[in-house]
Motif scaffolding. Structure first.
Motif, mmCIF file in Angstrom:
data_model
loop_
_atom_site.group_PDB
_atom_site.id
_atom_site.type_symbol
_atom_site.label_atom_id
_atom_site.label_comp_id
_atom_site.label_asym_id
_atom_site.label_seq_id
_atom_site.Cartn_x
_atom_site.Cartn_y
_atom_site.Cartn_z
ATOM 1 N N LYS A 104 0.724 13.429 -45.289
ATOM 2 C CA LYS A 104 1.534 14.431 -45.998
ATOM 3 C C LYS A 104 1.331 15.764 -45.298
ATOM 4 N N GLU A 105 2.406 16.529 -45.207
ATOM 5 C CA GLU A 105 2.339 17.833 -44.543
ATOM 6 C C GLU A 105 2.936 18.901 -45.430
ATOM 7 N N GLY A 106 2.302 20.056 -45.456
ATOM 8 C CA GLY A 106 2.821 21.207 -46.174
ATOM 9 C C GLY A 106 2.294 22.477 -45.553
ATOM 10 N N ASP A 107 2.834 23.609 -45.979
ATOM 11 C CA ASP A 107 2.404 24.885 -45.414
ATOM 12 C C ASP A 107 0.990 25.279 -45.838
ATOM 13 N N GLU A 108 0.565 24.795 -47.030
ATOM 14 C CA GLU A 108 -0.745 25.189 -47.558
ATOM 15 C C GLU A 108 -1.689 24.011 -47.774
ATOM 16 N N ALA A 109 -1.187 22.772 -47.620
ATOM 17 C CA ALA A 109 -2.013 21.580 -47.839
ATOM 18 C C ALA A 109 -1.465 20.417 -47.023
ATOM 19 N N ALA A 110 -2.351 19.474 -46.698
ATOM 20 C CA ALA A 110 -1.951 18.283 -45.951
ATOM 21 C C ALA A 110 -2.955 17.171 -46.228
ATOM 22 N N THR A 111 -2.513 15.936 -46.030
ATOM 23 C CA THR A 111 -3.397 14.777 -46.086
ATOM 24 C C THR A 111 -3.417 14.159 -44.694
ATOM 25 N N VAL A 112 -4.616 13.980 -44.164
ATOM 26 C CA VAL A 112 -4.803 13.551 -42.779
ATOM 27 C C VAL A 112 -5.702 12.318 -42.749
ATOM 28 N N LEU A 113 -5.304 11.323 -41.988
ATOM 29 C CA LEU A 113 -6.138 10.151 -41.764
ATOM 30 C C LEU A 113 -6.624 10.166 -40.326
ATOM 31 N N SER A 114 -7.853 9.704 -40.116
ATOM 32 C CA SER A 114 -8.399 9.635 -38.768
ATOM 33 C C SER A 114 -9.427 8.518 -38.692
ATOM 34 N N SER A 115 -9.638 8.033 -37.491
ATOM 35 C CA SER A 115 -10.612 6.965 -37.247
ATOM 36 C C SER A 115 -11.940 7.570 -36.806
ATOM 37 N N LEU A 116 -13.012 6.899 -37.193
ATOM 38 C CA LEU A 116 -14.361 7.294 -36.802
ATOM 39 C C LEU A 116 -14.993 6.164 -36.000
ATOM 40 N N THR A 117 -15.584 6.524 -34.881
ATOM 41 C CA THR A 117 -16.464 5.623 -34.137
ATOM 42 C C THR A 117 -17.786 6.365 -34.026
ATOM 43 N N LEU A 118 -18.833 5.831 -34.652
ATOM 44 C CA LEU A 118 -20.131 6.506 -34.698
ATOM 45 C C LEU A 118 -21.106 5.809 -33.752
ATOM 46 N N THR A 119 -21.559 6.581 -32.752
ATOM 47 C CA THR A 119 -22.533 6.072 -31.797
ATOM 48 C C THR A 119 -23.837 6.843 -31.921
ATOM 49 N N ALA A 120 -24.899 6.253 -31.389
ATOM 50 C CA ALA A 120 -26.201 6.919 -31.408
ATOM 51 C C ALA A 120 -26.932 6.640 -30.098
ATOM 52 N N VAL A 121 -27.683 7.633 -29.653
ATOM 53 C CA VAL A 121 -28.533 7.491 -28.477
ATOM 54 C C VAL A 121 -29.969 7.688 -28.934
ATOM 55 N N GLU A 122 -30.820 6.743 -28.538
ATOM 56 C CA GLU A 122 -32.246 6.846 -28.851
ATOM 57 C C GLU A 122 -33.025 5.998 -27.860
ATOM 58 N N ASN A 123 -34.130 6.522 -27.398
ATOM 59 C CA ASN A 123 -35.004 5.804 -26.457
ATOM 60 C C ASN A 123 -34.242 5.307 -25.233
ATOM 61 N N GLY A 124 -33.329 6.128 -24.727
ATOM 62 C CA GLY A 124 -32.623 5.801 -23.497
ATOM 63 C C GLY A 124 -31.521 4.775 -23.625
ATOM 64 N N SER A 125 -31.149 4.416 -24.850
ATOM 65 C CA SER A 125 -30.042 3.463 -24.995
ATOM 66 C C SER A 125 -29.027 3.992 -26.006
ATOM 67 N N ILE A 126 -27.799 3.517 -25.836
ATOM 68 C CA ILE A 126 -26.710 3.928 -26.715
ATOM 69 C C ILE A 126 -26.243 2.707 -27.495
ATOM 70 N N GLN A 127 -25.906 2.928 -28.747
ATOM 71 C CA GLN A 127 -25.389 1.818 -29.540
ATOM 72 C C GLN A 127 -24.283 2.285 -30.469
ATOM 73 N N LEU A 128 -23.409 1.357 -30.780
ATOM 74 C CA LEU A 128 -22.362 1.586 -31.769
ATOM 75 C C LEU A 128 -22.974 1.336 -33.138
ATOM 76 N N LEU A 129 -22.951 2.351 -34.011
ATOM 77 C CA LEU A 129 -23.523 2.203 -35.346
ATOM 78 C C LEU A 129 -22.511 1.657 -36.345
ATOM 79 N N THR A 130 -21.316 2.253 -36.353
ATOM 80 C CA THR A 130 -20.282 1.824 -37.294
ATOM 81 C C THR A 130 -18.950 2.438 -36.899
ATOM 82 N N THR A 131 -17.927 1.968 -37.554
ATOM 83 C CA THR A 131 -16.589 2.546 -37.443
ATOM 84 C C THR A 131 -16.084 2.785 -38.852
#
Length: 137
Positions: free
Chosen positions: A83-110
Motif C-alpha cells: 500500500k502506498e500513500g503520502d503519509e503512510a505505506a505498507t512494505v514487505l521485504s525479505s530477510l536473510t540473516l547471516t552470522a560470522v564467528e570463529n572465522g566461519s560464516i553461516q546462514l541463521l534464518t530467512t
C-alpha cells in the motif's frame, strides 16, 4: 508516492538492519516511531510480542544484542509496496540473516518483514513491524 519517498523508505529499512548489525543504537532507535509495535513468529509458532512502544522495542533489541557473540548481518531484499500513500505505506521485504564467528560464516534464518511506515516530522518511521522467521535464530 513518488520515487524519492520510496527511496527514503528503502533507506529506512536498510538503516534499521545496519543499525542493529553495527550496534549503532541511535541509528536503530531513530527508525521507529514512539508508538511503534513489533511482533514476530518463528517457524509458524506462536506470536511473540507485542513489544509496544519505542522503549520496549529497543529494550528487546539491545537485550538480544547482549546475548549474541557473533557478528550478524541482516540482508534486506525484495522490497515492495503493498500500500502506498503520502503519509503512510505498507512494505514487505525479505530477510536473510547471516552470522560470522570463529572465522566461519553461516546462514541463521530467512524471513519476511511486513512494515507499516508513517511520516513523522518529515521523516519515515516504522510504526508496525511483524517478522515471520523460517527458523529460530
Amino acid at each position: 508516492m513518488n520515487s524519492n519517498e520510496k527511496l527514503a523508505i528503502h533507506e529506512l529499512l536498510y538503516k534499521s538492519a545496519y543499525g542493529y548489525d553495527s550496534r549503532t543504537i541511535e541509528m536503530l532507535a531513530n527508525c521507529y516511531a514512539e508508538e511503534a509495535v513489533m511482533t514476530m513468529c518463528i517457524a509458524d509458532g506462536e506470536l511473540i510480542g507485542p513489544f509496544e512502544g519505542h522503549k520496549e522495542i529497543m529494550k528487546m533489541m539491545t537485550g538480544a544484542m547482549e546475548s549474541q557473540t557473533d557478528k550478524r548481518l541482516h540482508n534486506i531484499s525484495n522490497v515492495f509496496f503493498e500500500k502506498e500513500g503520502d503519509e503512510a505505506a505498507t512494505v514487505l521485504s525479505s530477510l536473510t540473516l547471516t552470522a560470522v564467528e570463529n572465522g566461519s560464516i553461516q546462514l541463521l534464518t530467512t524471513g519476511i518483514y511486513r512494515d507499516e511506515v508513517v511520516k513523522v516530522g518529515g521523516s519515515w518511521k516504522i510504526l508496525k513491524r511483524h517478522l515471520d522467521l523460517d527458523l529460530p535464530f
